[in-house]
Write a protein that holds these residues in place. Structure first.
Motif, PDB file in Angstrom:
ATOM      1  N   MET A   1      20.465  65.613   7.028  1.00  0.00           N
ATOM      2  CA  MET A   1      20.827  64.890   8.244  1.00  0.00           C
ATOM      3  C   MET A   1      21.102  65.847   9.405  1.00  0.00           C
ATOM      4  N   HIS A   2      21.653  67.011   9.111  1.00  0.00           N
ATOM      5  CA  HIS A   2      21.881  67.991  10.177  1.00  0.00           C
ATOM      6  C   HIS A   2      20.539  68.444  10.752  1.00  0.00           C
ATOM      7  N   ALA A   3      19.569  68.740   9.886  1.00  0.00           N
ATOM      8  CA  ALA A   3      18.238  69.145  10.363  1.00  0.00           C
ATOM      9  C   ALA A   3      17.578  68.008  11.149  1.00  0.00           C
ATOM     10  N   HIS A   4      17.733  66.784  10.668  1.00  0.00           N
ATOM     11  CA  HIS A   4      17.189  65.600  11.342  1.00  0.00           C
ATOM     12  C   HIS A   4      17.794  65.458  12.741  1.00  0.00           C
ATOM     13  N   THR A   5      19.109  65.584  12.840  1.00  0.00           N
ATOM     14  CA  THR A   5      19.785  65.437  14.132  1.00  0.00           C
ATOM     15  C   THR A   5      19.395  66.559  15.089  1.00  0.00           C
TER      16      THR A   5
ATOM     17  N   LEU B   1      10.071  58.197  23.092  1.00  0.00           N
ATOM     18  CA  LEU B   1      11.463  57.923  22.756  1.00  0.00           C
ATOM     19  C   LEU B   1      11.643  56.521  22.179  1.00  0.00           C
ATOM     20  N   GLU B   2      10.880  55.557  22.675  1.00  0.00           N
ATOM     21  CA  GLU B   2      10.950  54.201  22.107  1.00  0.00           C
ATOM     22  C   GLU B   2      10.490  54.224  20.652  1.00  0.00           C
ATOM     23  N   GLU B   3       9.437  54.979  20.384  1.00  0.00           N
ATOM     24  CA  GLU B   3       8.919  55.087  19.015  1.00  0.00           C
ATOM     25  C   GLU B   3       9.951  55.715  18.079  1.00  0.00           C
ATOM     26  N   GLU B   4      10.731  56.653  18.604  1.00  0.00           N
ATOM     27  CA  GLU B   4      11.705  57.371  17.773  1.00  0.00           C
ATOM     28  C   GLU B   4      13.121  56.813  17.910  1.00  0.00           C
ATOM     29  N   HIS B   5      13.264  55.657  18.541  1.00  0.00           N
ATOM     30  CA  HIS B   5      14.611  55.157  18.836  1.00  0.00           C
ATOM     31  C   HIS B   5      15.433  54.937  17.564  1.00  0.00           C
ATOM     32  N   ASP B   6      14.827  54.429  16.496  1.00  0.00           N
ATOM     33  CA  ASP B   6      15.579  54.227  15.259  1.00  0.00           C
ATOM     34  C   ASP B   6      16.055  55.548  14.678  1.00  0.00           C
ATOM     35  N   ASN B   7      15.218  56.583  14.756  1.00  0.00           N
ATOM     36  CA  ASN B   7      15.654  57.898  14.288  1.00  0.00           C
ATOM     37  C   ASN B   7      16.788  58.444  15.142  1.00  0.00           C
ATOM     38  N   ILE B   8      16.714  58.221  16.440  1.00  0.00           N
ATOM     39  CA  ILE B   8      17.778  58.687  17.337  1.00  0.00           C
ATOM     40  C   ILE B   8      19.077  57.951  17.030  1.00  0.00           C
ATOM     41  N   ARG B   9      18.981  56.656  16.765  1.00  0.00           N
ATOM     42  CA  ARG B   9      20.182  55.898  16.372  1.00  0.00           C
ATOM     43  C   ARG B   9      20.783  56.469  15.082  1.00  0.00           C
ATOM     44  N   ALA B  10      19.919  56.788  14.114  1.00  0.00           N
ATOM     45  CA  ALA B  10      20.412  57.341  12.847  1.00  0.00           C
ATOM     46  C   ALA B  10      21.103  58.679  13.079  1.00  0.00           C
ATOM     47  N   ALA B  11      20.527  59.515  13.949  1.00  0.00           N
ATOM     48  CA  ALA B  11      21.133  60.815  14.254  1.00  0.00           C
ATOM     49  C   ALA B  11      22.473  60.643  14.962  1.00  0.00           C
ATOM     50  N   LEU B  12      22.547  59.696  15.892  1.00  0.00           N
ATOM     51  CA  LEU B  12      23.807  59.425  16.584  1.00  0.00           C
ATOM     52  C   LEU B  12      24.871  58.933  15.609  1.00  0.00           C
ATOM     53  N   SER B  13      24.483  58.016  14.747  1.00  0.00           N
ATOM     54  CA  SER B  13      25.433  57.453  13.792  1.00  0.00           C
ATOM     55  C   SER B  13      26.003  58.541  12.890  1.00  0.00           C
ATOM     56  N   TRP B  14      25.128  59.387  12.346  1.00  0.00           N
ATOM     57  CA  TRP B  14      25.582  60.449  11.441  1.00  0.00           C
ATOM     58  C   TRP B  14      26.500  61.438  12.154  1.00  0.00           C
TER      59      TRP B  14
END
Length: 303
Positions: free
Chosen positions: A175-179, A205-218
């Motif tokens: 998750m650190h690498a992902h973020t 950014l729209e395409e990656e929005h779910d990944n960005i949300r996951a990074a923010l959450s973590w």
């Protein structure tokens, strides 16, 4: 239908495969044992490097948990779990490691993101490309070509892979690498969001929005608030332009609330974002309050 699906997926893996009087009984046995579950059949068919008789025998061994597994799970759930266990057992150690690390993605990912998350002390970027191809061949990862190739896991497979990652104790590192990857992406996009390539970057950014949300959450749940606040501060203009005003305010507020030890620069950028998003909601009092505090922090940080 199940037999047709098995044959179709087996031919995708091995064009020479065909249904014959010699193997028809084994194929039928496999499909019946797998309750006709399409994903389970795909996983089995991806192993046609083995004979269908070997596949049937090994599945029988793996699926004994149908009578010994949790009684609260349905037969179909236990069948799919057994098939995933069987498929996972046949992976190499390098394939298992990458399979687990890929489970931290949400909504798919491009190759360069897989290389960023999958690379560690024993695996480099070129290894990831080869290993990713092997996981696609085994139907554990789906490759979709719509312009650039994008990869994803079906949700039952992703949940299984995440469980395996947690068992290996690798979740935090992955998750650190992902973020870090998505922070770098948003910071690269930030100056492009008002310019000649803005449409390209907004779409990315729209395409990656779910990944960005996951990074923010973590990151904002306590793992690394500074990273989360920087990420939110870099992407707020996207939230403003694409109508994610309430969501953007929620992330920025959470970042400021959890990031007491974060830098003045990160906090000032977040407050600037809150001001603009509040303006989009016609909340002028909040806009003024955020702008005033942001100006004070900017002066403090000499921005």
């Amino acid at each position: 239908e199940s037999v047709r699906l098995f044959v179709e997926r087996a031919r995708h893996r091995n064009p020479a495969f065909s249904l014959t009087p010699e193997n028809a009984q084994a194929v039928t046995r496999i499909c019946g044992r797998l309750e006709g579950i399409p994903l389970a059949i795909e996983l089995a068919a991806a192993r046609v490097g083995l004979s269908v008789e070997q596949i049937a025998t090994r599945l029988d061994d793996s699926l004994r948990l149908l009578t010994t597994g949790s009684r609260t799970a349905s037969l179909r759930q236990r069948t799919l779990r057994g098939t995933l266990d069987w498929s996972y057992a046949l992976l190499s150690e390098s394939e298992r490691k990458l399979f687990g690390r890929l489970s931290v993605f949400a909504g798919g990912w491009p190759l360069e993101a897989a290389q960023a998350v999958g690379t560690d002390g024993s695996t480099d970027g070129s290894d990831v490309l080869d290993l990713l191809g092997r996981l696609v061949d085994k139907s554990l990862v789906v490759a979709e070509a719509q312009g650039a190739v994008r990869y994803r896991m079906l949700e039952p497979v992703r949940q299984y892979a995440l469980e395996k990652l947690e068992e290996r104790g690798g979740t935090q590192a992955a998750m650190h690498a992902h973020t870090q990857y998505f922070l770098a992406l948003t910071e690269e996009a930030e100056p492009e969001l008002l310019g000649p390539r803005e449409t390209q970057w907004y779409n990315r950014l729209e395409e990656e929005h779910d990944n960005i949300r996951a990074a923010l959450s973590w990151s904002l749940e306590g793992a690394n608030p500074e990273l989360g606040l920087r990420l939110a501060g870099a992407i707020w203009w996207f939230w403003q332009r694409h109508g994610h005003l309430s969501e953007g305010l929620r992330w920025l507020d959470e970042g400021l609330a959890r990031g007491g030890g974060t830098s003045a620069e990160a906090r000032a950028k977040a407050l600037g974002g809150i001001g603009w998003l509040a303006y989009g909601q016609a909340d002028l009092a909040r806009m003024k309050e955020s702008a005033t505090e942001g100006l004070r922090l900017s002066t403090e940080a000499r921005l």
